[in-house]
Design a protein around this motif. Structure first.
Motif, mmCIF file in Angstrom:
data_model
loop_
_atom_site.group_PDB
_atom_site.id
_atom_site.type_symbol
_atom_site.label_atom_id
_atom_site.label_comp_id
_atom_site.label_asym_id
_atom_site.label_seq_id
_atom_site.Cartn_x
_atom_site.Cartn_y
_atom_site.Cartn_z
ATOM 1 N N THR A 31 0.725 -1.143 -0.016
ATOM 2 C CA THR A 31 0.144 -0.006 -0.038
ATOM 3 C C THR A 31 0.898 1.265 -0.117
ATOM 4 O O THR A 31 0.201 2.335 0.266
ATOM 5 N N TYR A 51 -10.511 3.735 -0.479
ATOM 6 C CA TYR A 51 -10.259 2.566 -0.169
ATOM 7 C C TYR A 51 -9.024 2.335 -0.943
ATOM 8 O O TYR A 51 -9.265 2.175 -2.312
ATOM 9 N N ILE A 59 -8.874 -4.037 0.269
ATOM 10 C CA ILE A 59 -9.924 -4.103 1.224
ATOM 11 C C ILE A 59 -10.895 -5.079 0.890
ATOM 12 O O ILE A 59 -11.505 -5.719 1.498
ATOM 13 N N ASN A 64 -9.862 -8.646 1.967
ATOM 14 C CA ASN A 64 -10.144 -8.602 3.446
ATOM 15 C C ASN A 64 -11.384 -8.726 3.766
ATOM 16 O O ASN A 64 -11.797 -9.640 4.696
ATOM 17 N N VAL A 65 -12.251 -8.194 3.234
ATOM 18 C CA VAL A 65 -13.856 -8.327 3.617
ATOM 19 C C VAL A 65 -14.073 -9.497 3.298
ATOM 20 O O VAL A 65 -14.907 -10.438 4.160
ATOM 21 N N PHE A 81 -15.150 -1.231 9.559
ATOM 22 C CA PHE A 81 -13.800 -1.072 10.225
ATOM 23 C C PHE A 81 -13.698 -0.003 11.202
ATOM 24 O O PHE A 81 -14.270 1.056 10.878
ATOM 25 N N SER A 84 -10.294 2.064 7.955
ATOM 26 C CA SER A 84 -9.686 1.586 6.662
ATOM 27 C C SER A 84 -8.451 2.347 6.302
ATOM 28 O O SER A 84 -8.105 2.431 5.109
ATOM 29 N N MET A 114 -4.976 -1.844 6.300
ATOM 30 C CA MET A 114 -5.735 -2.822 5.372
ATOM 31 C C MET A 114 -4.442 -3.739 4.736
ATOM 32 O O MET A 114 -4.563 -4.995 4.476
ATOM 33 N N ASN A 146 -4.254 -7.782 5.325
ATOM 34 C CA ASN A 146 -4.278 -8.647 4.351
ATOM 35 C C ASN A 146 -3.335 -9.615 4.221
ATOM 36 O O ASN A 146 -3.510 -11.038 3.972
#
Length: 595
Positions: free
Chosen positions: A176, A186, A190, A193-194, A208, A403, A408, A412
């Protein structure tokens, strides 16, 4: 005449209504745990009345009725330990002292490591400055170069060992780094992750937050919003963060009227859940299975040796299943607070460990891959923050730093790694592995004839003291000198990481035994047949009441419990006795001294 009948009828109805309300209120009261922990408002009121007092130097080492030779042995032992710790951690202690008056957390934890009547006698050496500059695997290093085995677990973050998280943070930052600290938008990581959190939680949506406390706040708010009901139920002793909405007892100065604190593992609690119509949700901290209806064990409350744990996985699983059934029937939202237990008890946390599906789950600590985070997962209907037919009636929650891209990224990497075959195999073996390790630990304690026992819930351990004593809180300082790093709560909870090898765990046992043997040799576990936990607590109560009413103490002291003072006289150990006249308030000081 007809008017009189109407009046009588109305009065009868009113009487029936009042009796019904009183009966319902009585059922609620009976569902509370009988201890002060179960009566939050009373616990706050009483806490405000308890004065600070301290023991005079002449009594400090013999508050349990020990003879003079034992008191002198303890005094010498404390001095030796102080000298060793001072020599061992010169830079660390100096640095801690330099920041203590500027960081409120440091000042608080320094004052709440041991029972308060003993703390003024301890020097700054025993504040155990927690300043560190390096970690590796299961160890942590202070500023003086001392490596210790870490039993603090970073309060739950460190499930897999420090190297694991440093790698998550480094790889996550690489993923990132081109975006940097952009907020609002975002990073595309993400999405994965979700998807993974949904799979793990068995729920539909995710939000988050920056901390576990925030995630719990959002869960409770949404539960009230969608059920239209006002109250939440928390179980006695459970911790759900420092928000006053879930911490109605000691530590919260705001009166909280929409929280029911009910007894864990109680049929009366189930009856309340079945019959009341104002309960929006029930919060479950799965760690309470380790010590139902009791607060998290801390050395600050080690007045005697009556700390205990009662972990029964089958019984608690059955209890949670019964709660699950009632919540489904009565439209009560079942919330699992997995901020601490998530990803530790199993890959699916307590839901997988106990075999119960919640409506909402909060995560934190370890899920951030080394960074602070709070996560809420819930069903599609409960996570919705607005109503289609009432566009202005919303449930608002939005944090500026939610977030964050670096969080994030590390998350991850954490989620990807926990899916690896070797981690999944670790999960499969971990419960039996830690049970076996604790059994070996206890066998060693038996062989060494030490008044200690280790209990555990998975990889979370607690020290149980098997012999009455007023000085168990000293063990934490011996453990530090022997090479073990504890959290500020002391010996009540050892949070072990999965990175511990069998050889490292054996080293922990060796350090622990060495520390306990030295503490025993220094006289802290002196015992007498009449020295019971009940006698110790009665003595403390008498000391506290005398300190509360210093002017009346000459009259009160002979009437107050003082079994340990009588013990000293009865065994003819010393001519000293705990008299009312020795309860004094020093000049220019609000501190009561008990001597």
């Amino acid at each position: 005449m007809q008017f009189n009948y109407i009046v009588y009828f109305v009065l009868i109805l009113l009487g029936c209504y009042l009796v019904s309300k009183a009966f319902i209120r009585l059922q609620l009261s009976r569902a509370k745990h009988p201890s002060l922990r179960g009566h939050s408002k009373w616990s706050r009121r009483i806490a405000r009345k308890i004065p600070f007092f301290t023991y005079t130097d002449s009594k400090y080492f013999s508050t349990d009725g020990a003879p003079n030779n034992i008191a002198q042995l303890r005094r010498a032992g404390m001095q030796r330990l102080q000298d060793k710790l001072a020599k061992q951690s010169i830079k660390t202690l100096a640095y801690c002292e330099s920041i203590e008056k500027s960081i409120s957390d440091v000042r608080f934890t320094s004052h709440y490591r041991i029972p308060f009547p003993f703390r003024n006698r301890l020097s700054k050496i025993f504040k155990l400055g927690s300043i560190a500059d390096e970690t590796k695997g299961s160890q942590i290093k202070d500023l003086d170069g001392n490596w210790r085995y870490d039993l603090s677990g970073s309060y739950g973050v460190n499930v897999f060992g420090y190297d694991f998280y440093k790698e998550c943070m480094e790889v996550g930052a690489q993923k990132t780094k081109l975006l940097g600290p952009v907020l609002g938008a975002y990073h595309p990581v993400i999405g994965e992750n979700v998807a993974l959190i949904k799979q793990i939680s068995g729920l539909d949506e995710v939000s988050f937050h920056m901390s576990g406390t925030e995630a719990v706040m959002q869960a409770v708010r949404l539960a009230r919003y969608h059920t239209g009901k006002t109250h939440l139920v928390r179980l006695c002793g459970a911790y759900h963060g420092w928000w006053d909405g879930v911490q109605p007892g000691i530590g919260n100065n705001r009166a909280t009227h929409d929280v029911y604190t009910l007894a864990d593992l109680s049929e009366r609690t189930l009856h309340v859940l079945k019959t009341r119509k104002d309960i929006a949700c029930i919060l479950i901290n799965p760690l309470q299975a380790f010590h139902p209806n009791a607060d998290s064990a801390s050395d600050v409350s080690l007045i005697a040796s009556d700390r205990d744990t009662h972990f029964d996985k089958a019984a608690y699983s059955y209890w949670l299943c019964r709660i699950r059934k009632i919540c489904t029937q009565k439209n009560i939202v079942l919330i699992f607070d997995e901020v601490f237990t998530g990803f530790r008890l199993s890959y699916r946390g307590a839901q997988g460990f106990f075999g119960v599906q919640a409506d909402m789950v909060t995560y934190g600590k370890t899920l951030g891959g080394g960074y602070p985070v709070g996560v809420l997962a819930g069903t599609y209907s409960l996570m919705k923050r607005f109503k289609d037919d009432k566009p202005v009636d919303v449930s608002f929650a939005r944090g500026t730093f939610n977030s964050h891209p670096y969080v994030m990224g590390a998350m991850n990497e954490f989620l990807r790694r926990t899916r690896l075959p070797e981690i999944q195999a670790l999960y499969q073996a971990s419960e039996s592995l830690w049970n076996e390790r604790v059994a070996d630990f206890n066998q060693r304690l038996l062989v060494e004839k030490l008044p200690l026992k280790i209990t555990n819930m998975h990889s979370i351990l607690s020290v149980i003291y098997t012999q009455p004593s007023r000085y168990n809180w000293m063990l934490q300082f011996y453990l530090r000198h022997a090479g073990l790093e504890l959290s500020w709560t002391g010996t009540g909870r050892f949070i072990m990481s999965f990175s511990y090898t069998d050889e490292e765990f054996e080293q922990v046992i060796e350090c622990f035994v060495k520390a306990a043997q030295q503490m025993s040799q220094d006289g802290w576990w002196w015992s007498h047949l009449e020295l019971t936990n009940k006698a110790i607590k009665r003595q403390f109560l008498g000391d506290m009441l005398a300190a509360m009413f210093p002017i009346l103490s000459p009259v009160l002291r002979p009437l107050l419990p003082a079994p340990l003072s009588k013990l000293k006289c009865s065994v003819n150990l010393t001519n000293e006795s705990l008299t009312a006249a020795e309860f004094v308030v020093p000049p220019n000081n609000n501190t009561n001294q008990v001597g």
